[in-house]
Design a protein around this motif. Structure first.
Motif, PDB file in Angstrom:
ATOM      1  N   TYR A 189      -9.604   1.636  -1.982  1.00 27.88           N
ATOM      2  CA  TYR A 189      -9.929   0.659  -0.947  1.00 27.88           C
ATOM      3  C   TYR A 189     -11.309   0.060  -1.212  1.00 27.88           C
ATOM      4  O   TYR A 189     -12.262   0.788  -1.545  1.00 27.88           O
ATOM      5  CB  TYR A 189      -9.908   1.312   0.433  1.00 27.88           C
ATOM      6  N   SER A 197      -6.658  -2.874  -0.684  1.00 30.28           N
ATOM      7  CA  SER A 197      -6.379  -1.682  -1.462  1.00 30.28           C
ATOM      8  C   SER A 197      -5.602  -2.043  -2.714  1.00 30.28           C
ATOM      9  O   SER A 197      -4.822  -3.001  -2.739  1.00 30.28           O
ATOM     10  CB  SER A 197      -5.584  -0.666  -0.634  1.00 30.28           C
ATOM     11  N   ARG A 204      -4.336   5.200  -3.624  1.00 33.80           N
ATOM     12  CA  ARG A 204      -4.893   3.865  -3.415  1.00 33.80           C
ATOM     13  C   ARG A 204      -6.416   3.884  -3.472  1.00 33.80           C
ATOM     14  O   ARG A 204      -7.057   4.873  -3.107  1.00 33.80           O
ATOM     15  CB  ARG A 204      -4.463   3.287  -2.058  1.00 33.80           C
ATOM     16  N   ALA A 237       0.823  -1.204   0.000  1.00 38.16           N
ATOM     17  CA  ALA A 237       0.000   0.000   0.000  1.00 38.16           C
ATOM     18  C   ALA A 237       0.860   1.259   0.000  1.00 38.16           C
ATOM     19  O   ALA A 237       0.347   2.351  -0.103  1.00 38.16           O
ATOM     20  CB  ALA A 237      -0.914   0.003   1.227  1.00 38.16           C
ATOM     21  N   LEU A 271      -6.293   3.824   8.085  1.00 34.62           N
ATOM     22  CA  LEU A 271      -5.589   3.329   6.910  1.00 34.62           C
ATOM     23  C   LEU A 271      -4.098   3.179   7.174  1.00 34.62           C
ATOM     24  O   LEU A 271      -3.424   2.382   6.524  1.00 34.62           O
ATOM     25  CB  LEU A 271      -5.805   4.278   5.730  1.00 34.62           C
ATOM     26  N   ALA A 314      -1.847  -3.086   3.118  1.00 33.28           N
ATOM     27  CA  ALA A 314      -2.660  -3.214   1.909  1.00 33.28           C
ATOM     28  C   ALA A 314      -3.988  -3.894   2.214  1.00 33.28           C
ATOM     29  O   ALA A 314      -4.918  -3.826   1.410  1.00 33.28           O
ATOM     30  CB  ALA A 314      -1.903  -4.012   0.851  1.00 33.28           C
TER      31      ALA A 314
END
Length: 320
Positions: free
Chosen positions: A296, A316, A294, A36, A78, A42
């Motif tokens: 998600y 992600s 990214r 990520a 995150l 990730a």
């Protein structure tokens, strides 16, 4: 859940394969990077048995997920992947959700026929609105200046929640019910799904899984007039959540465990497929939200019978 969200047509294997076959001649496949970036995870683990569907991310690096099981809301960092339940379930499911600048989540309540607004700071339910009919399923939501629009997957209407000059929530008698007309085709059961705005902001984009093997519709919010968006040979039979970034529209094809990325013109009347994103971590993702570079997506896992011990997560992938 006895009514297993046939709204998703999730196990329509033939449709999924057909969509993939249409894509093969003219689209590359983009496989997401495993990392990520910045050391952030990730994959975000969600509570066992949570049954996620919607996701929302605002101006801070936190993702909010709604539960189909009981309507609770889970917030996750995150940066660390850690999270907690911030709003307890009421027994009414949470499907699509969007976050505004005041930290309020606007939530489609599914078969409960509710629209709910939840404060992410304390988890309180700020307002609940009952809309539709006994056959309604309040699904996805998009926030536009001064109004939130919601889809009803079993009726050809959109519901508008108009906001006051300073974002005040309206009384129940101000809810707008906008009939979908023009080229809109209402199927025998589940029809409307994800909703977004056009790049120029003048109209709405709504997934219609019943029309022409799965289509994207451009809807005038003032009149409800709906026109099919020209996507060339691309079909979206499993089209679910929509995410617009600039002129790129990310269409989550949930039963296919893929995202089709479409470049739209400004008016949202025409689009061209850019690529298809797949990832080994996809387990029937439903909706999408962005942070940085990214995207998600929660994995709804509609292909398994949910139990209190079923594991769920969000993953992600890199933006195009």
């Amino acid at each position: 859940m006895h009514r297993s969200l046939d709204r998703r047509r999730l196990l329509t294997a033939g449709a999924a394969l057909g969509g993939a076959a249409l894509l093969a001649p003219f689209a590359g496949v983009a496989h997401a990077a495993e990392s990520a970036g910045k050391g952030w995870p990730a994959r975000l683990a969600l509570p066992d048995g949570f049954q996620p569907e919607g996701i929302a991310i605002g101006s801070r690096p936190y993702a909010y997920f709604g539960s189909l099981r009981d309507g609770s809301v889970y917030a996750a960092s995150l940066a660390t992947g850690r999270g907690r339940i911030i709003s307890d379930g009421t027994g009414a499911m949470s499907v699509g959700l969007k976050l505004d600048g005041a930290g309020r989540l606007f939530i489609g309540g599914g078969y409960s026929r509710q629209i709910r607004v939840v404060d992410t700071h304390g988890g309180a339910i700020l307002a609940t609105y009952d809309v539709g009919t006994p056959t309604s399923m309040i699904n996805d939501v998009v926030l536009r200046p001064g109004i939130a629009w919601f889809t009803d997957s079993y009726r050809p209407v959109l519901y508008g929640l108009p906001l006051g000059r300073h974002g005040e929530l309206p009384p129940a008698d101000r809810i707008i019910t906008r009939s979908l007309t023009g080229e809109w085709l209402q199927g025998a059961d589940f029809t409307a799904n994800g909703i977004e705005r056009t790049p120029d902001g003048r109209a709405l984009l709504v997934v219609n899984v019943a029309l022409d093997g799965g289509a994207l519709m451009r809807v005038d919010p003032r009149t409800g007039d709906a026109r099919k968006v020209d996507l060339g040979p691309l079909k979206i039979p499993n089209g679910d959540g929509l995410l617009l970034l600039g002129r790129l529209l990310y269409v989550v094809q949930q039963a296919q465990s893929a995202i089709d990325v479409v470049r739209l013109n400004e008016a949202g009347t025409k689009g061209v497929l850019v690529t298809r994103i797949t990832d080994p971590g996809f387990r029937i993702p439903t909706t999408a939200a962005a942070w940085g570079d990214r995207i998600y997506l929660p994995n709804a896992r509609f292909d398994v019978e949910p139990t209190p011990d079923t594991d769920y997560d969000a993953v992600s992938v890199a933006r195009i």
